[in-house]
Motif scaffolding. Structure first.
Motif, PDB file in Angstrom:
ATOM      1  N   LEU A 195       5.787  -5.014   5.921  1.00  0.00           N
ATOM      2  CA  LEU A 195       6.822  -4.042   5.549  1.00  0.00           C
ATOM      3  C   LEU A 195       6.578  -3.519   4.135  1.00  0.00           C
ATOM      4  O   LEU A 195       6.687  -2.317   3.876  1.00  0.00           O
ATOM      5  CB  LEU A 195       8.215  -4.676   5.651  1.00  0.00           C
ATOM      6  N   ALA A 196       6.218  -4.430   3.224  1.00  0.00           N
ATOM      7  CA  ALA A 196       5.954  -4.008   1.847  1.00  0.00           C
ATOM      8  C   ALA A 196       4.765  -3.048   1.817  1.00  0.00           C
ATOM      9  O   ALA A 196       4.789  -2.026   1.122  1.00  0.00           O
ATOM     10  CB  ALA A 196       5.708  -5.230   0.963  1.00  0.00           C
ATOM     11  N   ALA A 197       3.722  -3.344   2.605  1.00  0.00           N
ATOM     12  CA  ALA A 197       2.533  -2.486   2.647  1.00  0.00           C
ATOM     13  C   ALA A 197       2.875  -1.123   3.257  1.00  0.00           C
ATOM     14  O   ALA A 197       2.364  -0.088   2.822  1.00  0.00           O
ATOM     15  CB  ALA A 197       1.418  -3.157   3.439  1.00  0.00           C
ATOM     16  N   ALA A 198       3.761  -1.140   4.256  1.00  0.00           N
ATOM     17  CA  ALA A 198       4.144   0.125   4.901  1.00  0.00           C
ATOM     18  C   ALA A 198       4.765   1.065   3.869  1.00  0.00           C
ATOM     19  O   ALA A 198       4.512   2.271   3.877  1.00  0.00           O
ATOM     20  CB  ALA A 198       5.118  -0.138   6.049  1.00  0.00           C
ATOM     21  N   SER A 199       5.549   0.532   2.955  1.00  0.00           N
ATOM     22  CA  SER A 199       6.166   1.397   1.940  1.00  0.00           C
ATOM     23  C   SER A 199       5.170   1.723   0.833  1.00  0.00           C
ATOM     24  O   SER A 199       5.018   2.874   0.448  1.00  0.00           O
ATOM     25  CB  SER A 199       7.428   0.751   1.364  1.00  0.00           C
ATOM     26  N   ARG A 200       4.455   0.718   0.358  1.00  0.00           N
ATOM     27  CA  ARG A 200       3.580   0.913  -0.805  1.00  0.00           C
ATOM     28  C   ARG A 200       2.369   1.771  -0.458  1.00  0.00           C
ATOM     29  O   ARG A 200       2.004   2.681  -1.187  1.00  0.00           O
ATOM     30  CB  ARG A 200       3.131  -0.463  -1.308  1.00  0.00           C
ATOM     31  N   GLU A 201       1.736   1.479   0.697  1.00  0.00           N
ATOM     32  CA  GLU A 201       0.477   2.146   1.022  1.00  0.00           C
ATOM     33  C   GLU A 201       0.666   3.391   1.880  1.00  0.00           C
ATOM     34  O   GLU A 201      -0.159   4.292   1.853  1.00  0.00           O
ATOM     35  CB  GLU A 201      -0.466   1.173   1.736  1.00  0.00           C
ATOM     36  N   HIS A 202       1.737   3.428   2.672  1.00  0.00           N
ATOM     37  CA  HIS A 202       1.897   4.553   3.598  1.00  0.00           C
ATOM     38  C   HIS A 202       3.118   5.397   3.297  1.00  0.00           C
ATOM     39  O   HIS A 202       3.440   6.316   4.042  1.00  0.00           O
ATOM     40  CB  HIS A 202       1.927   4.048   5.037  1.00  0.00           C
ATOM     41  N   GLY A 203       3.826   5.053   2.204  1.00  0.00           N
ATOM     42  CA  GLY A 203       4.964   5.874   1.797  1.00  0.00           C
ATOM     43  C   GLY A 203       6.139   5.845   2.762  1.00  0.00           C
ATOM     44  O   GLY A 203       7.006   6.716   2.711  1.00  0.00           O
ATOM     45  N   GLN A 204       6.166   4.839   3.654  1.00  0.00           N
ATOM     46  CA  GLN A 204       7.306   4.752   4.565  1.00  0.00           C
ATOM     47  C   GLN A 204       8.514   4.192   3.807  1.00  0.00           C
ATOM     48  O   GLN A 204       8.363   3.457   2.833  1.00  0.00           O
ATOM     49  CB  GLN A 204       6.953   3.852   5.754  1.00  0.00           C
ATOM     50  N   SER A 205       9.692   4.550   4.265  1.00  0.00           N
ATOM     51  CA  SER A 205      10.921   4.075   3.631  1.00  0.00           C
ATOM     52  C   SER A 205      11.500   2.984   4.517  1.00  0.00           C
ATOM     53  O   SER A 205      11.704   3.211   5.711  1.00  0.00           O
ATOM     54  CB  SER A 205      11.919   5.215   3.491  1.00  0.00           C
ATOM     55  N   ILE A 206      11.736   1.824   3.923  1.00  0.00           N
ATOM     56  CA  ILE A 206      12.148   0.671   4.716  1.00  0.00           C
ATOM     57  C   ILE A 206      13.503   0.161   4.219  1.00  0.00           C
ATOM     58  O   ILE A 206      13.680  -0.011   3.016  1.00  0.00           O
ATOM     59  CB  ILE A 206      11.152  -0.510   4.541  1.00  0.00           C
ATOM     60  N   ALA A 207      14.425  -0.065   5.138  1.00  0.00           N
ATOM     61  CA  ALA A 207      15.680  -0.732   4.786  1.00  0.00           C
ATOM     62  C   ALA A 207      15.781  -1.992   5.630  1.00  0.00           C
ATOM     63  O   ALA A 207      15.636  -1.943   6.852  1.00  0.00           O
ATOM     64  CB  ALA A 207      16.872   0.173   5.045  1.00  0.00           C
TER      65      ALA A 207
END
Ligand SMILES: Nc1ncnc2c1ncn2[C@@H]1O[C@H](COP(=O)(O)OP(=O)(O)OP(=O)(O)O)[C@@H](O)[C@H]1O
Ligand SMILES: [Mg+2]
Length: 253
Positions: A195-207
């Protein structure tokens, strides 16, 4: 001029959100005038005691439930008055869900469940998606389970299938309600890193809703709910800071 959600750097937001269940004596105010946004490309944790409104907030932000009053935007789209068909399409294309009831399709095997968002959209995976799905299947330890159906899996394995499915298409927004709730600590860490990589590397927004201070420490921001209101909104915290805050909040309750 109207200030849009993206002008604010947000991927989703709610304003003056109230949600009540029941009426009269039995009325429950699950959310009480909540205004908050999920920042684009950030990993946000939502914490708070049982019954504080976390799941309700997440469901409304994801367009799965409607508010009693207030507004909800996904990107620049005000979904508050949107019809079911449009909302379903918007959700399918832009949002990944990881919920505690995993919503796996019992008649599909693991591979079919992971590919479901693509199938519903009537398309084949792109090369990038195929590679991403292979990575998720390996990282989540599902390789030897691809032809099994949900009832043949443990709770934690079902949870991992739901996680793979939510991330398969790299949606703009991912809403996760206790995604590590059924996992051992090593597998839980893998999921949090994904999840952290999805936001950091792919710019996804995670809640992500969590009760676990260690899980919340992976997030860029930690929001605390209490009795249907936001009681704190903090930048990245260590597990110790989160625990200290939670203990102090209990004492003050
Ligand atoms: N369908 C419903 N009908 C009536 N009350 C409801 C309904 N759904 C939620 N509530 C109430 O709304 C409040 C907030 O519930 P919610 O599920 O959002 O809490 P939560 O913070 O996710 O709790 P938990 O940590 O236990 O999952 C609770 O008091 C709950 O009982
Ligand atoms: Mg909940």
């Amino acid at each position: 001029m109207q200030i849009t959600t993206s002008d604010l750097g947000l991927a989703a937001r709610v304003q003056h959100l109230t949600k009540t269940y029941g009426s009269g004596e039995g009325e429950v105010r699950a959310l009480d005038d909540v205004s908050v946004g999920v920042r684009r490309g950030q990993f946000t944790a939502i914490m708070g005691p049982s019954g504080s409104g976390k799941s309700t907030l997440m469901h409304i932000m994801a367009g799965l439930d409607s508010p009693s009053s207030g507004n909800v935007w996904i990107g620049d789209t005000d979904i508050t008055g949107m019809g079911d068909t449009d909302l379903t399409l918007l959700r399918r294309r832009r949002i990944g869900f990881i919920f505690q009831s995993f919503n796996l399709v019992p008649t599909l095997d693991v591979a079919g469940n992971i590919q479901l968002p693509l199938d519903l959209d009537g398309r084949k995976p792109t090369a990038e998606e195929t590679a991403r799905i292979a990575m998720l299947v390996d990282t989540l330890g599902l390789r030897s389970r691809l032809t099994h159906r949900p009832h043949q899996l443990s709770g934690g394995q079902q949870q991992r299938v739901a996680i793979a499915r939510a991330l398969a298409t790299a949606p703009d927004l991912v809403f996760a309600d206790e995604p590590t709730g059924n996992l051992d600590s090593r597998t839980g860490r893998e999921v949090l890193s994904l999840l952290a990589a999805a936001s950091r590397e792919h710019g996804q927004s995670i809640a992500m809703v969590t009760h676990d201070p260690i899980a919340a420490s992976y997030a860029d921001r930690v929001i605390f709910l209490g009795d249907g209101r936001i009681v704190a909104d903090k930048p990245r915290q260590t597990p110790e800071q989160i625990t200290t805050y939670m203990l102090a909040a209990e004492v003050n309750a």
